[in-house]
Write an enzyme that holds these catalytic residues in place. Structure first.
Site, mmCIF file in Angstrom:
data_model
loop_
_atom_site.group_PDB
_atom_site.id
_atom_site.type_symbol
_atom_site.label_atom_id
_atom_site.label_comp_id
_atom_site.label_asym_id
_atom_site.label_seq_id
_atom_site.Cartn_x
_atom_site.Cartn_y
_atom_site.Cartn_z
ATOM 1 N N HIS A 187 -2.687 2.148 -8.622
ATOM 2 C CA HIS A 187 -2.307 1.181 -7.600
ATOM 3 C C HIS A 187 -2.328 -0.203 -8.235
ATOM 4 C CE1 HIS A 187 -3.568 3.998 -4.035
ATOM 5 N NE2 HIS A 187 -2.696 4.549 -4.875
ATOM 6 N N ASN A 221 -7.126 8.966 -1.214
ATOM 7 C CA ASN A 221 -6.728 7.597 -1.517
ATOM 8 C C ASN A 221 -7.879 6.800 -2.116
ATOM 9 O OD1 ASN A 221 -4.736 5.269 -1.080
ATOM 10 N ND2 ASN A 221 -6.547 4.506 -0.007
ATOM 11 N N GLU A 222 -7.624 6.136 -3.245
ATOM 12 C CA GLU A 222 -8.582 5.210 -3.869
ATOM 13 C C GLU A 222 -10.014 5.717 -3.704
ATOM 14 O OE1 GLU A 222 -7.619 1.361 -2.260
ATOM 15 O OE2 GLU A 222 -5.586 1.435 -3.053
ATOM 16 N N GLU A 257 0.859 2.805 -5.320
ATOM 17 C CA GLU A 257 0.908 1.666 -4.401
ATOM 18 C C GLU A 257 1.117 0.419 -5.241
ATOM 19 O OE1 GLU A 257 -2.328 0.830 -1.770
ATOM 20 O OE2 GLU A 257 -2.436 2.872 -0.986
ATOM 21 N N TYR A 291 -2.158 -4.042 -7.922
ATOM 22 C CA TYR A 291 -2.256 -5.268 -7.143
ATOM 23 C C TYR A 291 -2.653 -6.397 -8.093
ATOM 24 C CZ TYR A 291 -1.757 -2.345 -2.978
ATOM 25 O OH TYR A 291 -1.289 -1.472 -2.033
ATOM 26 N N TRP A 324 3.556 -0.485 -0.905
ATOM 27 C CA TRP A 324 2.682 -0.526 0.276
ATOM 28 C C TRP A 324 3.094 -1.732 1.109
ATOM 29 C CZ3 TRP A 324 -1.151 2.662 2.133
ATOM 30 C CH2 TRP A 324 -1.852 2.183 3.236
ATOM 31 N N ARG A 348 5.151 8.324 1.307
ATOM 32 C CA ARG A 348 3.728 8.642 1.165
ATOM 33 C C ARG A 348 3.089 8.439 2.537
ATOM 34 N NH1 ARG A 348 -0.829 5.342 -0.739
ATOM 35 N NH2 ARG A 348 -2.437 6.660 -1.703
#
Length: 528
Positions: free
Chosen positions: A218, A150-151, A247, A220, A276, A74
């Site tokens: 993503h 992205n985001e 991610e 986290y 990531w 990516r």
């Protein structure tokens, strides 16, 4: 609770550091939950992100990432929030991906944190950037996935909202001749803790005239428990929509992601994941570097985990068929044992069997009738089948598969007959639990399905089951759970007690157990 910034930390770090589509598929495309190549072969992403836009001279990274057996990279690009990546630069990135037999996910980082981060671009501006570099991308549909932005939204409300803005960007690209698979990131800095993407994914998918959109979450700190991870993945599987973990990390400022479950569940479900990130993090999140100073010989602990650990890239990556396919692992798992049937109802049954073994680990099991009809898939050596026909004899077997896609021989055949309708022998409801994920010290049972088998509606239900010795319930959802000794009683929540005849609902729970113990709860019974 409002999550701390996730990829924002990475962003600030780089600032301080230098079903088949409606139209004919022309390359990578989606079919239900799967991502397929033009030849119909399934493709499961295994790779990492590379911050090309800030480290444009680090082109050796492509070969280094491939050397660790990744099949996807990516690539971070910018259309002007930072120094814009030109048409020629994008064309070179695509060439580097192809030279190194990597599928290229190109993402525009300009949109990161829009509505909350100063200077962030809109998705409409991101679409304009892709149109400006279209000449580098057209004809590359076999090799390139366009990750629009992205985001693209932070934690603040924006107008137009995520769904409307994402749908508009998709249509703009399609109207301008983009036939590529498109990837869309979730809002809330990619973590979708408000479930905006989850709840609007179908509408966004339907807005794509090519029906060729992939959803990227993503993971986290919001995803620090197995229950949160499996529940989110379950939602997209139930909806029949394609999801990737675009991610994730092993640690972060907003919490400690459960990377073991993220990777194990992605492997068992055939979901792609992209860690990531390769190198170049700073400003306090250097721990997210997978190699030190872009040196492939200096893998960090996170890099070792991602590339060489359990359910990692080396063990589970399979090269895209456009490059010839292939995997270092060609040995199939052993055949499972003969399934045994229990908790048989008019519409379902629970099957258990002796687990298979494999040199790199069993990724999951698929259950078929002997006539070849698929009945379900599971990550463990048990499954609760639903949707069966009443008063019907079934003959089934099970095949195991490993992370490289090798499939075992079929198990010996099991036979059972579902009950006739009208209450399944006098009971008013049935219950059956499925282990969604497990690890050395615990497990998640999700779903526990509750079905009203009576001829009239019910206003409440109660499920009881037995915990193995030494096990403890540590959390539950969609039910009120009490424990007396080893007996667990789960009662409906305020919103899911009313069930029409033959209707069902579900709840779930997480439990701990002594190390080395592999037993799970049993004896589910239901009353209403």
């Amino acid at each position: 609770m409002r999550p701390l910034f996730t990829a924002l930390a990475c962003l600030l770090a780089f600032l301080v550091a230098p079903a088949l589509p409606a139209s004919a598929a022309t390359g990578i495309h989606v079919s239900g939950t799967k991502i397929l190549e033009a030849d119909g072969q399934e493709f499961v992403m295994r790779g990492t992100s590379h911050a090309h836009t800030w480290y444009a001279t680090q082109t050796k990274a492509f070969a280094d990432i491939k050397s660790l057996k990744a099949n996807t990279v990516r690539v971070v690009l910018s259309g002007g929030r930072w120094t814009a990546n030109s048409v020629s630069d994008v064309a070179n990135v695509v060439s580097l991906c192809k030279q190194n037999k990597l599928i290229c996910v190109l993402e525009n980082h300009d949109t990161t944190g829009y509505g909350e981060q100063s200077g962030a671009y809109t998705l409409d501006q991101a679409a304009d950037y892709w149109i400006s570099v279209k000449s580098a991308l057209v004809g590359q549909e076999d090799y390139v996935i366009v990750n629009i932005g992205n985001e693209p939204v932070g934690n603040n409300a924006v107008s137009p909202g995520w769904a409307a803005a994402t749908s508009a960007a998709i249509r703009k690209l399609r109207d301008n001749g983009f036939d590529h698979a498109l990837m869309v990131d979730a809002p809330n800095w990619g973590q979708d803790w408000q479930f905006t993407m989850r709840d609007n994914a179908q509408a966004v998918f339907d807005s794509d005239p090519d029906k060729n959109t992939i959803f990227s979450i993503h993971m986290y700190g919001v995803f620090d428990t197995a229950a949160e991870i499996t529940s989110y993945m379950d939602a997209f599987r139930t909806a029949g929509l394609p999801l990737v973990v675009g991610e994730f990390g092993f640690n972060h400022s907003d919490g400690n992601p459960d990377e073991d479950t993220i990777m194990a569940q992605a492997v068992s479900r055939g979901i792609g994941y992209l860690g990531w990130s390769w190198s170049g993090n700073g400003g306090g999140v250097e721990y997210l570097d997978q190699v030190t100073n872009f040196d492939v010989t200096q893998l960090t602990s996170w890099g070792q985990r991602l590339f060489n650990g359990a359910n990692g890239i080396a063990a589970t990556s399979r090269q895209a068929s456009i490059y010839g396919g292939g995997s270092d692992d060609t040995s199939p798992p052993t055949a499972p044992g003969r399934p045994s049937a229990s908790d048989i109802t008019s519409s379902g049954a629970r099957l258990t069997w002796t687990a298979s073994t494999d040199d790199v680990g069993v990724a999951g099991y698929d259950v078929y009738t002997t006539a070849g009809a698929a009945l379900g898939s599971t990550a463990t050596n048990s499954i609760t089948l639903t949707g069966l026909s009443a008063a019907t004899a079934y003959q089934v077997n099970v095949k195991a598969r490993d992370a490289a896609g090798n499939q075992s021989a079929a198990s010996p055949t099991a036979s059972f007959t579902t009950l006739s309708g009208g209450g399944d022998g006098g009971g008013g409801c049935t219950a059956a639990g499925t282990v969604g994920s497990q690890w050395s010290g615990g497990y998640v049972v999700q779903p526990v399905t509750v079905t009203n088998t009576s001829s009239s509606s019910t206003s409440s239900w109660t499920v009881t089951f037995t915990l193995p010795a030494g096990h403890t319930i540590t959390g539950s959802w969609n039910a009120t759970v009490t424990v007396s000794g080893r007996t667990v009683t789960a009662r409906n929540a305020s919103y899911n007690g009313t069930l029409a005849p033959n209707a069902g609902t579900s709840f779930g729970f997480q439990a701990s157990r002594p190390g080395g113990d592999t037993s799970v709860p049993s004896g589910y019974t239901c009353a209403n």
